[in-house]
Design a protein around this motif. Structure first.
Motif, PDB file in Angstrom:
ATOM      1  N   PHE A 222       0.836  -1.207   0.000  1.00 23.31           N
ATOM      2  CA  PHE A 222       0.000   0.000   0.000  1.00 23.31           C
ATOM      3  C   PHE A 222       0.869   1.255   0.000  1.00 23.31           C
ATOM      4  O   PHE A 222       0.500   2.271  -0.608  1.00 23.31           O
ATOM      5  CB  PHE A 222      -0.936   0.001   1.213  1.00 23.31           C
ATOM      6  CG  PHE A 222      -0.249   0.235   2.533  1.00 23.31           C
ATOM      7  CD1 PHE A 222      -0.125   1.516   3.048  1.00 23.31           C
ATOM      8  CD2 PHE A 222       0.274  -0.823   3.261  1.00 23.31           C
ATOM      9  CE1 PHE A 222       0.498   1.746   4.269  1.00 23.31           C
ATOM     10  CE2 PHE A 222       0.905  -0.608   4.480  1.00 23.31           C
ATOM     11  CZ  PHE A 222       1.024   0.677   4.981  1.00 23.31           C
ATOM     12  N   ALA A 223       2.021   1.203   0.679  1.00 28.06           N
ATOM     13  CA  ALA A 223       2.919   2.352   0.716  1.00 28.06           C
ATOM     14  C   ALA A 223       3.553   2.586  -0.653  1.00 28.06           C
ATOM     15  O   ALA A 223       3.713   3.741  -1.088  1.00 28.06           O
ATOM     16  CB  ALA A 223       4.002   2.135   1.771  1.00 28.06           C
ATOM     17  N   LYS A 224       3.893   1.510  -1.349  1.00 29.18           N
ATOM     18  CA  LYS A 224       4.441   1.645  -2.705  1.00 29.18           C
ATOM     19  C   LYS A 224       3.416   2.282  -3.631  1.00 29.18           C
ATOM     20  O   LYS A 224       3.763   3.125  -4.464  1.00 29.18           O
ATOM     21  CB  LYS A 224       4.864   0.267  -3.228  1.00 29.18           C
ATOM     22  CG  LYS A 224       6.038  -0.351  -2.490  1.00 29.18           C
ATOM     23  CD  LYS A 224       6.382  -1.722  -3.068  1.00 29.18           C
ATOM     24  CE  LYS A 224       7.575  -2.341  -2.347  1.00 29.18           C
ATOM     25  NZ  LYS A 224       7.906  -3.693  -2.866  1.00 29.18           N
ATOM     26  N   VAL A 225       2.154   1.865  -3.494  1.00 29.89           N
ATOM     27  CA  VAL A 225       1.083   2.435  -4.317  1.00 29.89           C
ATOM     28  C   VAL A 225       0.915   3.921  -4.021  1.00 29.89           C
ATOM     29  O   VAL A 225       0.776   4.747  -4.943  1.00 29.89           O
ATOM     30  CB  VAL A 225      -0.237   1.674  -4.071  1.00 29.89           C
ATOM     31  CG1 VAL A 225      -1.415   2.420  -4.712  1.00 29.89           C
ATOM     32  CG2 VAL A 225      -0.148   0.261  -4.626  1.00 29.89           C
ATOM     33  N   ALA A 226       0.921   4.291  -2.732  1.00 28.70           N
ATOM     34  CA  ALA A 226       0.754   5.692  -2.353  1.00 28.70           C
ATOM     35  C   ALA A 226       1.872   6.558  -2.916  1.00 28.70           C
ATOM     36  O   ALA A 226       1.628   7.674  -3.398  1.00 28.70           O
ATOM     37  CB  ALA A 226       0.703   5.816  -0.830  1.00 28.70           C
ATOM     38  N   LEU A 227       3.095   6.046  -2.877  1.00 29.39           N
ATOM     39  CA  LEU A 227       4.223   6.814  -3.392  1.00 29.39           C
ATOM     40  C   LEU A 227       4.165   6.937  -4.912  1.00 29.39           C
ATOM     41  O   LEU A 227       4.460   7.994  -5.478  1.00 29.39           O
ATOM     42  CB  LEU A 227       5.538   6.158  -2.970  1.00 29.39           C
ATOM     43  CG  LEU A 227       5.873   6.233  -1.471  1.00 29.39           C
ATOM     44  CD1 LEU A 227       7.118   5.429  -1.157  1.00 29.39           C
ATOM     45  CD2 LEU A 227       6.038   7.687  -1.032  1.00 29.39           C
ATOM     46  N   GLU A 228       3.761   5.856  -5.578  1.00 25.39           N
ATOM     47  CA  GLU A 228       3.692   5.891  -7.036  1.00 25.39           C
ATOM     48  C   GLU A 228       2.572   6.807  -7.513  1.00 25.39           C
ATOM     49  O   GLU A 228       2.719   7.522  -8.514  1.00 25.39           O
ATOM     50  CB  GLU A 228       3.502   4.485  -7.594  1.00 25.39           C
ATOM     51  CG  GLU A 228       3.570   4.405  -9.093  1.00 25.39           C
ATOM     52  CD  GLU A 228       3.547   2.986  -9.622  1.00 25.39           C
ATOM     53  OE1 GLU A 228       3.335   2.809 -10.851  1.00 25.39           O
ATOM     54  OE2 GLU A 228       3.737   2.041  -8.825  1.00 25.39           O
ATOM     55  N   ALA A 229       1.432   6.781  -6.798  1.00 22.28           N
ATOM     56  CA  ALA A 229       0.295   7.616  -7.192  1.00 22.28           C
ATOM     57  C   ALA A 229       0.392   9.032  -6.622  1.00 22.28           C
ATOM     58  O   ALA A 229      -0.403   9.897  -6.989  1.00 22.28           O
ATOM     59  CB  ALA A 229      -1.001   6.970  -6.733  1.00 22.28           C
ATOM     60  N   LYS A 230       1.338   9.244  -5.692  1.00 18.49           N
ATOM     61  CA  LYS A 230       1.563  10.560  -5.075  1.00 18.49           C
ATOM     62  C   LYS A 230       0.318  11.060  -4.347  1.00 18.49           C
ATOM     63  O   LYS A 230      -0.142  12.185  -4.545  1.00 18.49           O
ATOM     64  CB  LYS A 230       2.019  11.573  -6.123  1.00 18.49           C
ATOM     65  CG  LYS A 230       3.309  11.192  -6.837  1.00 18.49           C
ATOM     66  CD  LYS A 230       3.711  12.238  -7.875  1.00 18.49           C
ATOM     67  CE  LYS A 230       4.997  11.814  -8.579  1.00 18.49           C
ATOM     68  NZ  LYS A 230       5.426  12.807  -9.598  1.00 18.49           N
ATOM     69  N   VAL A 231      -0.219  10.193  -3.499  1.00 17.17           N
ATOM     70  CA  VAL A 231      -1.425  10.533  -2.745  1.00 17.17           C
ATOM     71  C   VAL A 231      -1.162  10.365  -1.251  1.00 17.17           C
ATOM     72  O   VAL A 231      -0.261   9.613  -0.847  1.00 17.17           O
ATOM     73  CB  VAL A 231      -2.623   9.656  -3.165  1.00 17.17           C
ATOM     74  CG1 VAL A 231      -2.971   9.882  -4.623  1.00 17.17           C
ATOM     75  CG2 VAL A 231      -2.343   8.188  -2.891  1.00 17.17           C
ATOM     76  N   PRO A 232      -1.949  11.019  -0.407  1.00 15.68           N
ATOM     77  CA  PRO A 232      -1.785  10.858   1.037  1.00 15.68           C
ATOM     78  C   PRO A 232      -2.390   9.543   1.529  1.00 15.68           C
ATOM     79  O   PRO A 232      -3.199   8.913   0.840  1.00 15.68           O
ATOM     80  CB  PRO A 232      -2.537  12.057   1.613  1.00 15.68           C
ATOM     81  CG  PRO A 232      -3.589  12.344   0.586  1.00 15.68           C
ATOM     82  CD  PRO A 232      -2.959  12.039  -0.745  1.00 15.68           C
ATOM     83  N   ILE A 233      -2.002   9.157   2.733  1.00 13.83           N
ATOM     84  CA  ILE A 233      -2.572   7.996   3.410  1.00 13.83           C
ATOM     85  C   ILE A 233      -3.383   8.502   4.597  1.00 13.83           C
ATOM     86  O   ILE A 233      -2.915   9.352   5.364  1.00 13.83           O
ATOM     87  CB  ILE A 233      -1.472   7.030   3.881  1.00 13.83           C
ATOM     88  CG1 ILE A 233      -0.856   6.314   2.679  1.00 13.83           C
ATOM     89  CG2 ILE A 233      -2.029   6.012   4.876  1.00 13.83           C
ATOM     90  CD1 ILE A 233       0.286   5.385   3.032  1.00 13.83           C
ATOM     91  N   ILE A 234      -4.605   7.980   4.734  1.00 12.51           N
ATOM     92  CA  ILE A 234      -5.482   8.394   5.826  1.00 12.51           C
ATOM     93  C   ILE A 234      -5.634   7.226   6.793  1.00 12.51           C
ATOM     94  O   ILE A 234      -6.283   6.222   6.468  1.00 12.51           O
ATOM     95  CB  ILE A 234      -6.873   8.836   5.312  1.00 12.51           C
ATOM     96  CG1 ILE A 234      -6.745   9.950   4.278  1.00 12.51           C
ATOM     97  CG2 ILE A 234      -7.744   9.293   6.464  1.00 12.51           C
ATOM     98  CD1 ILE A 234      -6.775   9.492   2.859  1.00 12.51           C
ATOM     99  N   PRO A 235      -5.030   7.294   7.984  1.00  6.25           N
ATOM    100  CA  PRO A 235      -5.158   6.201   8.962  1.00  6.25           C
ATOM    101  C   PRO A 235      -6.483   6.302   9.712  1.00  6.25           C
ATOM    102  O   PRO A 235      -6.916   7.408  10.077  1.00  6.25           O
ATOM    103  CB  PRO A 235      -3.975   6.441   9.902  1.00  6.25           C
ATOM    104  CG  PRO A 235      -3.750   7.918   9.851  1.00  6.25           C
ATOM    105  CD  PRO A 235      -4.142   8.365   8.461  1.00  6.25           C
ATOM    106  N   ILE A 236      -7.128   5.177   9.926  1.00  6.20           N
ATOM    107  CA  ILE A 236      -8.365   5.181  10.704  1.00  6.20           C
ATOM    108  C   ILE A 236      -8.344   4.024  11.699  1.00  6.20           C
ATOM    109  O   ILE A 236      -7.648   3.024  11.494  1.00  6.20           O
ATOM    110  CB  ILE A 236      -9.628   5.087   9.822  1.00  6.20           C
ATOM    111  CG1 ILE A 236      -9.781   3.686   9.239  1.00  6.20           C
ATOM    112  CG2 ILE A 236      -9.635   6.126   8.721  1.00  6.20           C
ATOM    113  CD1 ILE A 236     -11.155   3.411   8.675  1.00  6.20           C
ATOM    114  N   PHE A 237      -9.104   4.184  12.752  1.00  9.68           N
ATOM    115  CA  PHE A 237      -9.256   3.117  13.745  1.00  9.68           C
ATOM    116  C   PHE A 237     -10.652   3.196  14.334  1.00  9.68           C
ATOM    117  O   PHE A 237     -11.158   4.286  14.611  1.00  9.68           O
ATOM    118  CB  PHE A 237      -8.217   3.247  14.862  1.00  9.68           C
ATOM    119  CG  PHE A 237      -8.377   2.192  15.932  1.00  9.68           C
ATOM    120  CD1 PHE A 237      -7.892   0.915  15.732  1.00  9.68           C
ATOM    121  CD2 PHE A 237      -9.049   2.485  17.111  1.00  9.68           C
ATOM    122  CE1 PHE A 237      -8.065  -0.069  16.692  1.00  9.68           C
ATOM    123  CE2 PHE A 237      -9.221   1.506  18.081  1.00  9.68           C
ATOM    124  CZ  PHE A 237      -8.722   0.230  17.874  1.00  9.68           C
TER     125      PHE A 237
END
Length: 332
Positions: A222-237
């Motif tokens: 998922f981190a590789k995808v985020a870096l390739e797409a240049k998008v933020p990651i939203i953590p939820i719990f």
């Protein structure tokens, strides 16, 4: 889901009440004995109660599967009646909105479902990373709430075995669920859509517990995808999601089988109407100077921080039930 269970129970009760005095099981035994000549069938079936615990433990999955097939059937009827296209486009928006309102209402009634931090969701695309409970019940509630309040249709990465279940493909397409490849994930994000992923997957489902440990292993895709797409990651719990259902059978043998033979889905018990409250953390922005491994660790730490702030550990079912009577959430 509850109404379907009541319907099934009612049908079974009606059938039982109309059966002769010798009982439906005895009648069924005699029929089989006459057909196949198995003289000891009745004695064999007398041990049926030994299988009852196993059947009950997996009943939750059976109900979910049955509900999925009913929903898919209704979608096919709706599609045929309204001449909707096979591909999910804007003509499906009314159907999606109706489904979202229904799911949201179920969440409010069964779990007093709340979302805290909706303002943290970016306007553009992003990857939503969440903790995988024994039953993924909180995430559909979040997806429905986001569609209602933000108009955002979320695509979701699900396990491959779900995608191969026959008869529910239309339901999966309408809800945006698929075992997307890495390239497909990047494409979805670059097109402006958001994506939901649970890095823990089945391992977290099976072997996490009321201490809410994140079991991600070396999953950094998922981190590789985020870096390739240049998008933020939203953590939820989500608070108390592990108190809705609990898994059993977490022993060395099942762990060995999971790691060395094939993915397992351990039986569960529960279905408790505990309080569910999803907390959306601040987005982790795209940073070209960070590695995928570092980004994955940063995301994991963000979810653990949300967990430590809002979840009392170990989780307790009674406490989670009593939380239904709280008037407001705790900020710390």
């Amino acid at each position: 889901m509850v109404s379907l269970f009541i319907l099934i129970y009612g049908m079974a009760a009606a059938a039982a009440s109309s059966a002769p005095e010798e009982g439906t099981l005895t009648l069924f035994t005699h029929m089989l004995k006459n057909m196949i000549g198995f003289d000891y069938l009745e004695e064999y079936l007398s041990y049926k109660w030994l299988l009852l615990p196993l059947i009950l433990l997996y009943a939750f999955y059976v109900i979910i599967l049955f509900t999925s097939y009913v929903a898919s059937l209704l979608l096919h009827i709706w599609k045929k009646k309204n001449n909707l296209p096979e591909d999910i486009d804007k003509s499906w928006d009314l159907t999606r909105r109706g489904a979202a309102y229904f799911v949201d209402k179920v969440g409010r009634i069964l779990h007093g479902y709340e979302v805290i931090g909706m303002e943290n969701l970016p306007e553009g695309p992003g990857i939503i990373i969440y903790y995988h409970g024994a039953i993924v019940i909180d995430y559909p509630f979040l997806v429905a709430r986001m569609y209602i309040e933000k108009g955002k249709a979320i695509h979701s990465v699900v396990h491959n075995y779900i995608c191969h279940l026959p008869g529910i493909q239309l339901l999966l397409k309408m809800t945006g669920c698929k075992n997307f490849s890495r390239d497909e994930c990047v494409k979805i994000l670059k097109e402006g859509h958001s994506l939901g992923i649970a890095p823990g997957g089945l391992r977290e489902l099976n072997f996490s517990d009321e201490f809410y440990n994140l079991l991600w292993g070396n999953h950094i895709g998922f981190a590789k995808v985020a870096l390739e797409a240049k998008v933020p990651i939203i953590p939820i719990f989500t608070e108390n999601v592990r108190e809705v259902c609990r898994t059993i059978g977490k022993i060395w043998l099942t762990k060995w089988l999971y790691n060395n033979v094939a993915p397992l889905v351990l039986p569960t018990y529960g279905g408790f109407p505990v309080k569910l409250r999803t907390h959306i953390g601040e987005p982790i922005p795209y940073d070209p100077n960070i590695t995928a491994k570092e980004l994955a660790q940063k995301t994991k730490a963000a979810i653990e921080n949300l967990r430590d702030k809002y979840q009392e550990r170990p989780g307790n079912i009674l406490r989670a039930l009593l939380a239904r009577f709280e008037k407001c959430h705790k900020d710390n």
